[in-house]
Write a protein that holds these residues in place. Sequence first.
Motif, short mmCIF file in Angstrom:
data_model
loop_
_atom_site.label_atom_id
_atom_site.label_comp_id
_atom_site.label_asym_id
_atom_site.label_seq_id
_atom_site.Cartn_x
_atom_site.Cartn_y
_atom_site.Cartn_z
N HIS A 178 -3.04 -15.87 -0.89
CA HIS A 178 -2.39 -15.09 0.18
C HIS A 178 -2.03 -13.71 -0.34
N ARG A 195 -0.48 -19.40 -2.63
CA ARG A 195 0.83 -19.75 -2.08
C ARG A 195 1.56 -20.77 -2.96
N ARG A 220 5.01 -15.69 -2.54
CA ARG A 220 4.70 -14.86 -1.39
C ARG A 220 3.60 -13.85 -1.67
N ASN A 221 3.80 -13.05 -2.72
CA ASN A 221 2.81 -12.04 -3.05
C ASN A 221 3.09 -11.51 -4.45
N ARG A 403 -6.25 -0.54 9.87
CA ARG A 403 -6.77 0.18 8.71
C ARG A 403 -7.39 1.49 9.10
N TYR A 492 -10.85 -5.97 -0.29
CA TYR A 492 -10.07 -5.01 -1.07
C TYR A 492 -11.01 -4.17 -1.93
N LYS A 497 -7.69 0.97 -3.24
CA LYS A 497 -6.40 0.35 -3.62
C LYS A 497 -5.75 1.10 -4.77
N SER A 505 -3.01 -0.35 3.73
CA SER A 505 -1.64 -0.85 3.64
C SER A 505 -1.39 -1.28 2.21
FE1 DHE Z 1 0.21 -12.51 5.22
C1 DHE Z 1 -0.43 -9.80 3.24
C2 DHE Z 1 3.54 -12.02 4.76
C3 DHE Z 1 0.86 -15.04 7.40
C4 DHE Z 1 -3.13 -13.09 5.56
N1 DHE Z 1 1.34 -11.15 4.23
C5 DHE Z 1 0.86 -10.13 3.43
C6 DHE Z 1 1.98 -9.46 2.81
C7 DHE Z 1 3.11 -10.10 3.23
C8 DHE Z 1 2.70 -11.16 4.12
C9 DHE Z 1 4.55 -9.77 2.85
C10 DHE Z 1 1.87 -8.24 1.92
C11 DHE Z 1 1.71 -8.75 0.56
C12 DHE Z 1 0.67 -8.12 -0.30
O1 DHE Z 1 -0.49 -7.98 0.12
O2 DHE Z 1 1.01 -7.82 -1.44
N2 DHE Z 1 1.91 -13.36 6.00
C13 DHE Z 1 3.15 -12.96 5.70
C14 DHE Z 1 4.10 -13.71 6.51
O3 DHE Z 1 5.34 -13.61 6.46
C15 DHE Z 1 3.33 -14.55 7.44
C16 DHE Z 1 3.49 -13.99 8.87
C17 DHE Z 1 3.81 -16.00 7.48
C18 DHE Z 1 3.49 -16.77 6.25
O4 DHE Z 1 3.01 -17.88 6.40
O5 DHE Z 1 3.66 -16.30 5.14
C19 DHE Z 1 1.92 -14.33 6.93
N3 DHE Z 1 -0.93 -13.84 6.28
C20 DHE Z 1 -0.46 -14.79 7.09
C21 DHE Z 1 -1.53 -15.57 7.66
O6 DHE Z 1 -1.41 -16.58 8.45
C22 DHE Z 1 -2.80 -14.95 7.25
C23 DHE Z 1 -3.46 -14.31 8.46
C24 DHE Z 1 -3.78 -15.96 6.66
C25 DHE Z 1 -3.41 -16.46 5.30
O7 DHE Z 1 -4.21 -16.23 4.40
O8 DHE Z 1 -2.34 -17.03 5.13
C26 DHE Z 1 -2.29 -13.89 6.28
N4 DHE Z 1 -1.46 -11.60 4.55
C27 DHE Z 1 -2.75 -12.00 4.81
C28 DHE Z 1 -3.67 -11.08 4.15
C29 DHE Z 1 -2.88 -10.13 3.51
C30 DHE Z 1 -1.50 -10.48 3.76
C31 DHE Z 1 -5.19 -11.17 4.21
C32 DHE Z 1 -3.36 -8.92 2.69
C33 DHE Z 1 -3.65 -7.80 3.64
C34 DHE Z 1 -4.11 -6.56 2.95
O9 DHE Z 1 -5.11 -6.01 3.41
O10 DHE Z 1 -3.49 -6.09 2.00
#
Ligand code: DHE
Length: 506
Positions: A178, A195, A220-221, A403, A492, A497, A505
Motif C-alpha cells: 500500500h 499493510r 500505513r506508509n 495527476r 511510480y 518522484k 502527489s
Molecule cells: Fe491509499 C497512498 C491512505 C485506501 C491505494 N493511501 C496512500 C497514502 C495514504 C493512504 C496516507 C499516501 C502514502 C504514501 O504514498 O506514502 N488509503 C489510505 C486510506 O486511509 C484509505 C482510504 C483506507 C485504508 O484502507 O487505508 C486508503 N489506498 C486505499 C485503497 O483502497 C487503495 C485504492 C487500494 C489499496 O492498495 O489498498 C489505495 N493508496 C493507494 C495507492 C497509493 C496510496 C496506489 C499511492 C498513490 C501514489 O500515487 O502515490
Amino acid sequence: MTPPIAFSDVFRTGRRAGILGATLALLASPALADPDGAEIYMDLCASCHAESRLGGTGPALIPETIGRLRGNALGETITNGRVATQMPAFRDTLSAAEIDAVASYVKSALPDIPRWTADEIEATRALSPDYTPVAAPVFSADPMNITLVVETGDHHVSVLDGDTFEVLDRFATPFAVHGGPKFSPDGHYVFVMSRDGWVQKYDIWALQEVGRVRAGVNSRNIAMSSDGKWLAVANYLPHTLTLLSTKDLSVAEVLPIDTVSGGSSRVSAVYQAPQRASFILALKDSPEIWEVFTKPEALFEHRRIDVSAPLDDFFFTPDYAHLIGANRGAETGVVVSLDAGREIADLPLPGMPHLGSGISFMSGGKRVMATPHLSEGVLSVIDMDSWTITREIKTAGPGFFLRSHENTPYLWADVFFGPNKDKMHIIDKESLEIVKTLDPAPGKTVAHIEFTRDGKYALVSIWEDDGAVIVYDAETLEEVRRLPMKKPSGKYNVWNKITFSDGTSH
Ligand code: DHE
C-alpha cells in the motif's frame, strides 16, 4: 516466524479430526452447537497466520487488515482459497457456519495492542543471500525513466523501461503493498511497504531484492529522509514510528507515539519534508502533528504542533512551509503553518477530500492546488495565497487519484467509485474545464495515472485481476500501448518522484 507448512500436513493433524468428532457429538446439544471460530482458527489457520493472528507465512488476520475486504470477500477466500498462493480452499472441510465463525473470529479486535520492539523487528530482518551489488545498471534503459507498477492482483512489482515500455523485471513483494514505494535520492534503490508492516528493499540497477524486514504489525506508509539515510514507517499497530537505516534495513529507533494527553496514537501517515530535513506525521488519535528531524545534530528529535482536531491525509505546499490536513469530523480542511507551528486557516471541504492525492500546478499564472473527494464527484481547486476554494470541477463520480506533469497542459482525474468507475477525465489546466473523458475499458475500474519522465506519455491502470496498464500519448490523448498486468494499482516514475515533479502527489 512460522515455518512454511504443507496444507496436507495441516489436515493430517489430530486436532482437526478431534474437532470434527467433537462437533458431531455436540450437534445433538443445540445450546453448544455453534462452531467456535477461535478453535477452528488455532487448528487450521494458526500454522500460517500465527496463533497471535499477526501473520507468519500468511498475512496478519486482524480487523485492521481484514476490515478492508468488501462484501463477503473474506468468506469467499476461506471457501475457495486464493489462486497462486498457499491459501487453500476450505469448502470441503468446513461448513458454512464454521466458515462464518472463523471469519467473525479474525474480524474481532485483538485483546491488546501487540508489542513489536526493535529486537522483534530485528529478528525478522532477512538480507537476500544471492544479492550482488552492481556499480552501474545491468540494463541499457534510462535508469531515471524507470517506472514501477505495483500489481496487487498477485503481489508483484513490474519494472518498466519508460521509453520502450518493456518489462525489465517482475519481482514478488510482501502481501498487500500500500502507498507509494519510495526511491533513494539517486534513484538506485526503492523501498516497498505492505499493510502487514513488511518493508522490502530492491536494487533497481541490479534488478534484485536486497532484503526485507517487518517494521510494524499493521503499517500505513513509508517516507525517505531527504539525505536518503533513513526510512520512516508509519504504524497503526503498535502505536509507533519505526526508523530504519536504508543501508541494511536495521532498526535505528522505534519511536513510541505518546500523546499530549498521556495516551498513545496510531500514525495515519508519514511524509518527507525535504526542505526541512524532517518527517511530518499525521496522528490518528490525537489533535497534534509531529515533526521528526533527520538532521544529524537533532537526529530523530521531535516537536509537536497542536491542532484543533486529529488531522489525516496531508497535502503540502511545494516549499513545505504549509500543509492542509483533513478534519474528518468537521468536514473541513485545516491549513497549518509548519514554521509558525499552528493552524492559520480553514476551508470548507465536505465530501471527504483526499488531500494525499492533491497536486499543485500553474493555472492562470498562479500556483493552485486541486484535490479529489472520496464521497463526492467534485475536484476542489484552491488558491494557495488566500486559502479559498476558487473552483469546483464536477466529475462523473468521486475520484481517488489526480495527476499532472510540468510538461502537459492537462490534469488527469479518475472516477474511482460508482457507476462511472471506468471513466478518466482530462482537464485543461488553464480553463479548468473537462476537455475529454476517456472510457478505455467499459465496466472496469480505470484509475491512477503516472507520467513518463518527459511527460510525453501517461500510464493509466485498468484496476482488475486481468487488467492492464494503458500507455497514452499525453498530447493527442490516443492509446499507444496496452500492457497486460494483474490488478495494477499505483505506478511510480523514478525521475518524477525523486525530483518532486509538478503534478505528482507525495
Ligand atoms: Fe491509499 C497512498 C491512505 C485506501 C491505494 N493511501 C496512500 C497514502 C495514504 C493512504 C496516507 C499516501 C502514502 C504514501 O504514498 O506514502 N488509503 C489510505 C486510506 O486511509 C484509505 C482510504 C483506507 C485504508 O484502507 O487505508 C486508503 N489506498 C486505499 C485503497 O483502497 C487503495 C485504492 C487500494 C489499496 O492498495 O489498498 C489505495 N493508496 C493507494 C495507492 C497509493 C496510496 C496506489 C499511492 C498513490 C501514489 O500515487 O502515490
